[in-house]
Motif scaffolding. Structure first.
Motif, PDB file in Angstrom:
ATOM      1  N   GLY A 134       0.774  -1.237   0.000  1.00 43.29           N
ATOM      2  CA  GLY A 134       0.000   0.000   0.000  1.00 43.29           C
ATOM      3  C   GLY A 134       0.802   1.283   0.000  1.00 43.29           C
ATOM      4  N   ALA A 135       2.121   1.207  -0.063  1.00 42.97           N
ATOM      5  CA  ALA A 135       2.946   2.433  -0.044  1.00 42.97           C
ATOM      6  C   ALA A 135       2.813   3.178  -1.372  1.00 42.97           C
ATOM      7  N   VAL A 136       3.056   4.485  -1.326  1.00 42.09           N
ATOM      8  CA  VAL A 136       3.105   5.276  -2.561  1.00 42.09           C
ATOM      9  C   VAL A 136       4.512   5.861  -2.684  1.00 42.09           C
ATOM     10  N   VAL A 137       5.262   5.339  -3.626  1.00 36.22           N
ATOM     11  CA  VAL A 137       6.655   5.771  -3.822  1.00 36.22           C
ATOM     12  C   VAL A 137       6.655   6.986  -4.727  1.00 36.22           C
ATOM     13  N   ALA A 138       7.139   8.102  -4.205  1.00 30.52           N
ATOM     14  CA  ALA A 138       7.120   9.355  -4.965  1.00 30.52           C
ATOM     15  C   ALA A 138       8.508   9.987  -5.011  1.00 30.52           C
ATOM     16  N   ALA A 139       9.540   9.183  -4.789  1.00 24.09           N
ATOM     17  CA  ALA A 139      10.930   9.670  -4.841  1.00 24.09           C
ATOM     18  C   ALA A 139      11.818   8.452  -5.094  1.00 24.09           C
ATOM     19  N   ASP A 140      13.076   8.690  -5.416  1.00 25.72           N
ATOM     20  CA  ASP A 140      14.000   7.571  -5.590  1.00 25.72           C
ATOM     21  C   ASP A 140      14.154   6.831  -4.265  1.00 25.72           C
ATOM     22  N   VAL A 141      14.331   5.523  -4.351  1.00 22.41           N
ATOM     23  CA  VAL A 141      14.452   4.678  -3.159  1.00 22.41           C
ATOM     24  C   VAL A 141      15.877   4.130  -3.102  1.00 22.41           C
ATOM     25  N   PRO A 142      16.562   4.297  -1.949  1.00 16.35           N
ATOM     26  CA  PRO A 142      17.938   3.781  -1.852  1.00 16.35           C
ATOM     27  C   PRO A 142      17.994   2.243  -1.900  1.00 16.35           C
ATOM     28  N   ASP A 143      19.160   1.721  -2.228  1.00 16.05           N
ATOM     29  CA  ASP A 143      19.386   0.271  -2.188  1.00 16.05           C
ATOM     30  C   ASP A 143      19.067  -0.258  -0.789  1.00 16.05           C
ATOM     31  N   PHE A 144      18.447  -1.411  -0.721  1.00 15.67           N
ATOM     32  CA  PHE A 144      18.164  -2.151   0.525  1.00 15.67           C
ATOM     33  C   PHE A 144      17.200  -1.427   1.482  1.00 15.67           C
ATOM     34  N   ALA A 145      16.573  -0.343   1.018  1.00 19.62           N
ATOM     35  CA  ALA A 145      15.677   0.430   1.899  1.00 19.62           C
ATOM     36  C   ALA A 145      14.330  -0.264   2.053  1.00 19.62           C
ATOM     37  N   LEU A 146      13.753  -0.166   3.250  1.00 26.82           N
ATOM     38  CA  LEU A 146      12.367  -0.560   3.486  1.00 26.82           C
ATOM     39  C   LEU A 146      11.550   0.727   3.500  1.00 26.82           C
ATOM     40  N   MET A 147      10.557   0.828   2.649  1.00 32.71           N
ATOM     41  CA  MET A 147       9.783   2.057   2.498  1.00 32.71           C
ATOM     42  C   MET A 147       8.323   1.771   2.822  1.00 32.71           C
ATOM     43  N   LEU A 148       7.746   2.597   3.683  1.00 34.03           N
ATOM     44  CA  LEU A 148       6.352   2.383   4.088  1.00 34.03           C
ATOM     45  C   LEU A 148       5.558   3.672   4.015  1.00 34.03           C
ATOM     46  N   GLY A 149       4.281   3.541   3.734  1.00 33.14           N
ATOM     47  CA  GLY A 149       3.341   4.638   3.909  1.00 33.14           C
ATOM     48  C   GLY A 149       3.111   5.493   2.678  1.00 33.14           C
ATOM     49  N   VAL A 150       2.328   6.552   2.900  1.00 36.09           N
ATOM     50  CA  VAL A 150       1.919   7.455   1.825  1.00 36.09           C
ATOM     51  C   VAL A 150       2.227   8.889   2.251  1.00 36.09           C
ATOM     52  N   PRO A 151       3.174   9.588   1.642  1.00 38.07           N
ATOM     53  CA  PRO A 151       4.151   9.049   0.705  1.00 38.07           C
ATOM     54  C   PRO A 151       5.113   8.102   1.424  1.00 38.07           C
ATOM     55  N   ALA A 152       5.744   7.213   0.678  1.00 43.86           N
ATOM     56  CA  ALA A 152       6.610   6.207   1.289  1.00 43.86           C
ATOM     57  C   ALA A 152       7.815   6.866   1.949  1.00 43.86           C
ATOM     58  N   ARG A 153       8.083   6.463   3.190  1.00 46.14           N
ATOM     59  CA  ARG A 153       9.226   6.986   3.956  1.00 46.14           C
ATOM     60  C   ARG A 153      10.141   5.838   4.352  1.00 46.14           C
ATOM     61  N   LEU A 154      11.398   6.165   4.516  1.00 52.04           N
ATOM     62  CA  LEU A 154      12.376   5.156   4.914  1.00 52.04           C
ATOM     63  C   LEU A 154      12.042   4.639   6.308  1.00 52.04           C
ATOM     64  N   ALA A 155      11.850   3.312   6.426  1.00 48.33           N
ATOM     65  CA  ALA A 155      11.485   2.725   7.720  1.00 48.33           C
ATOM     66  C   ALA A 155      12.558   1.769   8.215  1.00 48.33           C
ATOM     67  N   GLY A 156      13.669   1.668   7.479  1.00 44.58           N
ATOM     68  CA  GLY A 156      14.743   0.765   7.873  1.00 44.58           C
ATOM     69  C   GLY A 156      15.387   0.180   6.628  1.00 44.58           C
ATOM     70  N   TYR A 157      16.149  -0.892   6.864  1.00 46.72           N
ATOM     71  CA  TYR A 157      16.832  -1.559   5.751  1.00 46.72           C
ATOM     72  C   TYR A 157      16.588  -3.052   5.836  1.00 46.72           C
ATOM     73  N   VAL A 158      16.643  -3.697   4.686  1.00 44.98           N
ATOM     74  CA  VAL A 158      16.429  -5.150   4.633  1.00 44.98           C
ATOM     75  C   VAL A 158      17.576  -5.814   3.884  1.00 44.98           C
ATOM     76  N   CYS A 159      17.754  -7.059   4.195  1.00 43.09           N
ATOM     77  CA  CYS A 159      18.760  -7.899   3.533  1.00 43.09           C
ATOM     78  C   CYS A 159      18.245  -8.323   2.156  1.00 43.09           C
ATOM     79  N   ARG A 160      19.139  -8.815   1.351  1.00 46.00           N
ATOM     80  CA  ARG A 160      18.765  -9.400   0.060  1.00 46.00           C
ATOM     81  C   ARG A 160      17.693 -10.481   0.238  1.00 46.00           C
TER      82      ARG A 160
END
Ligand SMILES: CC(C)(COP(=O)(O)OP(=O)(O)OC[C@H]1O[C@@H](n2cnc3c(N)ncnc32)[C@H](O)[C@@H]1OP(=O)(O)O)[C@@H](O)C(=O)NCCC(=O)NCCS
Ligand SMILES: [Zn+2]
Length: 192
Positions: A134-160
């Motif tokens: 359900g996130a809305v990505v409205a910007a570039d997303v960094p490698d390994f980033a966990l993005m949540l919400g509207v607009p999507a915000r950085l919520a942490g990092y995840v492994c491969r």
């Protein structure tokens, strides 16, 4: 010549498409002309791949995903059910912009898009990033980033492998697959 990929009888593949070995295209899909789909991909029910779209090897597209012109998936990208891509930032029925003005969206290797998430066009989702449902990505997303919400915000990092990473002094070891990551100038990288 015998096909080395599978297309269910209910799906249409237009002229001039490339489909890699081992790929499976399930019910009610439409692959439009010039699309290039890699090896060992899986396309669930009601997937549309528009003209000239490129899908890398090993991608999984769940039910009801449309990849519009201008969208590119690198290898091993997961698209959750009913996630949405776009290619026109300011659409008007009366003033169509035409192919040349579609904005590009790049989903990098290993990234996952959650169910029902929306990727606003013109952005890159980094390698192995995880976009929450359900996130809305409205910007570039960094490698390994966990993005949540509207607009999507950085919520942490995840492994491969998808597990959350906890960093200490710039280093993180995945508790599940044991891969190591490090942050270099605020960018997460996998260690060799
Ligand atoms: C993002 C995700 C990976 C997080 O899972 P998780 O690490 O188990 O997270 P938790 O359930 O512990 O939630 C952590 C917090 O984030 C919130 N959260 C979880 N998922 C969220 C989402 N998609 N959007 C917004 N917030 C979310 C939780 O409410 C919780 O908030 P709190 O700390 O205020 O209580 C998961 O919720 C998700 O969206 N996965 C995608 C699933 C999907 O679409 N699969 C498609 C194929 S079936
Ligand atoms: Zn891991």
């Amino acid at each position: 010549m015998e096909k080395n990929y599978f297309v269910h009888a209910s799906s249409y593949v237009d002229e001039g498409c490339q489909i890699g070995e081992g790929t499976k295209i399930w019910h009610f899909c439409h692959i439009q002309s010039g699309a290039r789909i890699g090896k060992n991909c899986s396309l669930g029910q009601n997937v549309n791949v528009s003209n000239n779209v490129v899908v890398g090897d090993g991608c999984k597209l769940q039910n009801n995903v449309s990849l519009y012109e201008g969208v590119e998936l690198e290898k091993d990208v997961f698209c959750g059910p009913s996630c949405v891509f776009t290619n026109d930032l300011t659409p008007r029925a009366k003033y169509p912009k035409g192919h040349a003005n579609y904005k590009r969206t790049l989903i990098r290797e290993g990234a996952s898009i959650g169910a029902n998430a929306t990727i606003v066009c013109g952005h890159t989702v980094g390698r192995c990033a995880m976009i929450g449902a359900g996130a809305v990505v409205a910007a570039d997303v960094p490698d390994f980033a966990l993005m949540l919400g509207v607009p999507a915000r950085l919520a942490g990092y995840v492994c491969r492998c998808g597990e959350r990473l906890t960093f200490e002094n710039g280093n993180a070891a995945c508790p599940i697959c044991k891969r190591n990551c490090k942050t270099v100038e605020n960018v997460v990288e996998e260690c060799e």
